[in-house]
Design an enzyme around this catalytic site. Structure first.
Site, PDB file in Angstrom:
ATOM      1  N   ASP A 175     -13.141   7.675  -4.913  1.00  0.00           N
ATOM      2  CA  ASP A 175     -11.850   7.120  -4.541  1.00  0.00           C
ATOM      3  C   ASP A 175     -11.956   5.614  -4.388  1.00  0.00           C
ATOM      4  OD1 ASP A 175      -9.236   7.259  -3.967  1.00  0.00           O
ATOM      5  OD2 ASP A 175      -9.484   7.837  -1.888  1.00  0.00           O
TER       6      ASP A 175
ATOM      7  N   ASP B 284      -4.733  13.435  -1.592  1.00  0.00           N
ATOM      8  CA  ASP B 284      -5.149  13.187  -0.214  1.00  0.00           C
ATOM      9  C   ASP B 284      -4.803  14.362   0.670  1.00  0.00           C
ATOM     10  OD1 ASP B 284      -5.996  10.534  -0.784  1.00  0.00           O
ATOM     11  OD2 ASP B 284      -3.899  10.054  -1.018  1.00  0.00           O
TER      12      ASP B 284
END
Lengths: 680, 99
Positions: free
Chosen positions: A405, A601
């Protein structure tokens, strides 16, 4: 009320005498404005609004339409983002609207900034009077004029100030010393919304004023983000709770728990050593991560090439599989644990309906809340399916995801960053769908136009509409670009001011705090004298009352209709800016305007907590708190950096830290405390 | 994503409503319910075509009918599945333990 027409006068001449004249005629435009409103809206109920201190000043009398049209290019309607916005708030002149309904809907947000601007204007005016030199006035005037020039012309015509208008037209030629600035102004005049105003008015600020405004902006910004936190936490918490529920149910003796996927190479056994576990799970997690990376890159490439339909098809398949197949697995768990006798006919019927309705609402049309429900449920299903991974693999996967990420969002060539940028460059090509379905992304992005905080409920579709509606297109895009670029450049000190404004003023609007690009506040304007904040406040109340009564705006939709109006319109504006990061996910749409959080997420927060839920309730709660805290921290950073940030790292690190701390320290500790009856 | 229903033109609403209504016939009564929920906020708009109202009413009636049919079927199934023997077991997704 007297302030209604004041806007024009300042622009018209800037000479004290002119101002006096205009203020004397202040009432006249008022009477004109309300009839105008009535004709457009066909509703007598508007009159009180029209009479309000912060009215839309009508530039729209037939004669001036042409001029106004071109003028409207500058700045879209504050409420709905539509061009041309022919009206402006008469009190502060800083915002434009396309109609009175829009102004009415925006008033709740605008009134504070309006009052502030007006106050600042007054102050400025006084200073100027102190100078007393005509030159000063003359200089100041062109600056302020450029922001709203043609509209003011039209308005002065409205108010019967043709003579002033003439004078105004002459001025640019006569102001030779200002030639450079005038050119500059002209150059910027075509640029979209808000930004053009900056260069003109900035110079007029004193250092303290600038500091004060920046401070105010910062505060408002923080407040906005605080509100955003509340809104974004809701879906996240729901998703987490659903995942915990699924895990707890499936652990209550189901034979249908999700299993480790077949493409993993290593299976943990109770007898395997730690090093075996680490290496094996590393391999497993590496395989999964590699898949994610490859898919991400493919998606980025497809997006850059413009194969949007392929992407949509791909996402549709993913969503259908998720809803159908994972829904089926979950249902098996549910009916077994809850001992529900269910026949295949009913089950396939229900699943078919569930999945098909989900596809329709997510990819076609549907009420916003339903889309959000589906997206949340989808995320929790996805997380549930990932609970099949072995424990070590899960942790490895989460750790690797954090790294990925960070790389993808922050590195210069990170795929997600590229995606954001390319979407910014080819605004048109970002289908709303991408926002919606970017289930794979792990990043939080800042609200682009925070304006529509209120408009959360609105759909992105509006933007779509805007995009497809031909002409407004180009405006929208350029505007989006301007914003984007503005923000990018923003980090550079002085240039930062403008960019900050472009980003933040919307913030202010959103937070309902007096924001207004601070520059606006300083336009000299004598007419405003009688306009006081108190008055404006009354106005608001008036308006509010109006709202609950028969709707001033639309013939349909009473109160809520009106409110809804206020929402969607804003959103469109936002959405354009949103082009900036397509990666944002739709889930947060719902959370309100700007802040966007990828469904990825959601999923991996939930995975972490679901994993914790498989161990113990204490761990579960600790991890939930830790993850939410990490999310808050991310949003806080977002407020500071104002650019897309990876949302996973902080939350996941917190969550993992708390998981292991709880598991290896707190739980044993509690286990000791429990039997000995010690309560802390 | 779709734009909010409030911002749609009346014709667009009509098209959406018709599509959802027709789609409901693919054994998708949820789409009928969805149709009603979706159009509900604008049901009183004066410019709305009367056709939309017809679709909504039909959707409501048909979805209720479907619900009744499946509820009946499910009641019959739960009541008789033990009497049906092997056939009942094949119909059952997960055999309920203990009963």
């Amino acid at each position: 009320m007297s302030s209604t027409d004041t806007a024009k006068t300042s622009s018209s001449g800037g000479h004290p005498s002119n101002d006096a004249q205009s203020s004397s005629t202040a009432r006249q435009p008022d009477s004109e404005a309300s009839p105008f409103a009535d004709t457009t809206v066909g509703n007598a109920a508007n009159e009180p609004i029209a009479a309000g201190a912060a009215n839309i000043t009508a530039g729209g009398s037939p004669g001036q339409q042409g001029a106004d049209d071109s003028d409207g290019d500058d700045q879209p309607c504050q409420a709905c983002g539509v061009f041309p916005a022919r009206f402006q708030c008469s009190a502060c002149q800083s915002v434009r609207y396309c109609s009175q309904e829009c102004q009415a809907s925006d008033w709740r947000i605008h009134y504070r900034e309006c009052a502030e601007i007006v106050a600042a204007m007054k102050e400025e005016q006084e200073q100027e009077n102190g100078d007393g030199t005509a030159a000063a006035v003359g200089q100041s005037q062109p600056r302020s004029r450029t922001s709203v020039p043609r509209l003011q012309q039209g308005q002065s015509g409205d108010a019967g100030h043709e003579s002033l208008q003439d004078g105004q037209n002459d001025r640019p030629a006569s102001d030779d010393p200002l030639g450079a600035e005038a050119a500059n102004v002209r150059a910027t005049a075509n640029r979209p919304r808000r930004r053009p105003r900056e260069p003109r008015r900035r110079p007029r600020l004193t250092a303290e004023q600038i500091a004060a405004f920046e401070e105010a902006e910062r505060i408002a910004d923080m407040k906005f983000y605080m509100l955003q936190v509340y809104k974004i936490i809701k879906p996240v918490v729901i998703c987490i709770c659903l995942s915990i529920l699924w895990v707890k149910i499936s652990m209550a003796g189901s034979d249908y728990r999700p299993t480790q996927s077949s493409y993993t190479v290593y299976t943990e056994t109770p007898t395997s050593t730690v090093s075996q576990n680490i290496l094996g799970s590393l391999a497993n997690a590496g395989i999964i991560i590699a898949q994610i990376v490859i898919v991400t890159i493919i998606i980025v490439v497809l997006f850059k090439r413009g194969h949007i339909k392929v992407l949509i098809g791909f996402f549709m398949v993913v969503v259908a599989m998720l809803l159908g197949f994972m829904g089926y697995i979950l249902l098996l768990n549910l009916i077994q644990v809850l001992r529900i006798p269910l026949d295949y006919v009913t089950m396939s019927f229900a699943l078919w309906n569930f999945a098909a309705t989900g596809l329709v609402s997510v990819f076609w049309k549907g009420p916003m809340w339903l889309q959000q429900v589906y997206l949340t449920v989808m995320s929790s299903l996805m997380a549930f399916s990932l609970t099949g991974l072995a424990e070590w693999t899960t942790w490895m996967l989460l750790a690797l995801l954090v790294v990925w990420d960070l790389i993808a969002v922050l590195c210069p060539f990170g795929p997600l960053k590229i995606l954001v940028e390319s979407s910014r460059n080819q605004n048109q090509e970002v289908p709303a769908l991408l926002y919606t379905v970017n289930a794979v992304w792990f990043m939080a992005s800042p609200p682009n136009s925070i304006l529509d905080r209120e408009a959360d409920k609105a759909n992105e579709a509006i933007e779509f509409e805007n995009l497809t509606s031909g002409q407004s297109n180009s405006h929208a895009f350029t505007q989006g670009h301007a914003r984007a670029t503005g923000r990018d450049g923003g980090s550079i000190s002085s240039a930062g001011a403008s960019s900050r404004n472009s980003g933040l003023d919307s913030t202010f609007a959103a937070s309902g705090i007096s924001r207004t690009s601070s520059s606006m506040a300083l336009v000299p304007n004598s007419n405003r004298d009688d306009f006081t904040p108190i008055e404006s406040r009354e106005n608001i109340e008036l308006r509010e009352r109006q709202r609950s009564g028969p709707s001033p705006g639309r013939s349909y939709g009473p109160e809520d209709g009106n409110r809804q109006q206020s929402g969607p319109p804003r959103r469109s504006e936002d959405r354009e800016e949103r082009g900036e990061d397509p990666t944002g996910d739709d889930d947060d749409d719902d959370d309100g305007g700007g802040l966007k959080l990828g469904l990825g997420d959601f999923v991996f927060y939930s995975v972490l907590i679901a994993r914790a839920a498989m161990f113990d309730w204490v761990t579960t709660m600790c991890c939930t708190v830790a993850v939410l805290t990490g999310m808050n921290a991310t949003i806080f950073l977002l407020a500071i950096y104002q650019k897309a940030l990876p949302a996973l790292p902080i939350s996941i690190c917190f969550g993992m830290l708390f998981y292991f701390a709880t598991r290896f320290a707190l739980v044993p500790f509690l286990a000791v405390l429990g039997p000995s009856q010690i309560f802390i | 994503m779709a734009k909010p229903i409030e911002r749609m033109g009346s014709h667009e609403i009509l098209v959406v409503s018709r599509k959802l209504f027709l789609g409901g016939f693919c054994l998708l009564p949820f789409l009928w319910v969805f149709n009603i929920l979706y159009i509900w906020p604008v049901r009183n708009r004066p410019d709305l075509s009367p056709q939309v109202r017809r679709y909504l009413i039909m959707s409501g009636v048909l979805s209720i009918a479907m619900f009744v049919i499946f509820a009946t079927w499910y009641g019959v199934f739960v009541d008789h599945r033990l009497n049906w023997g092997a056939r009942g077991d094949t119909l059952t997704v997960v055999l309920v333990k203990g009963v």
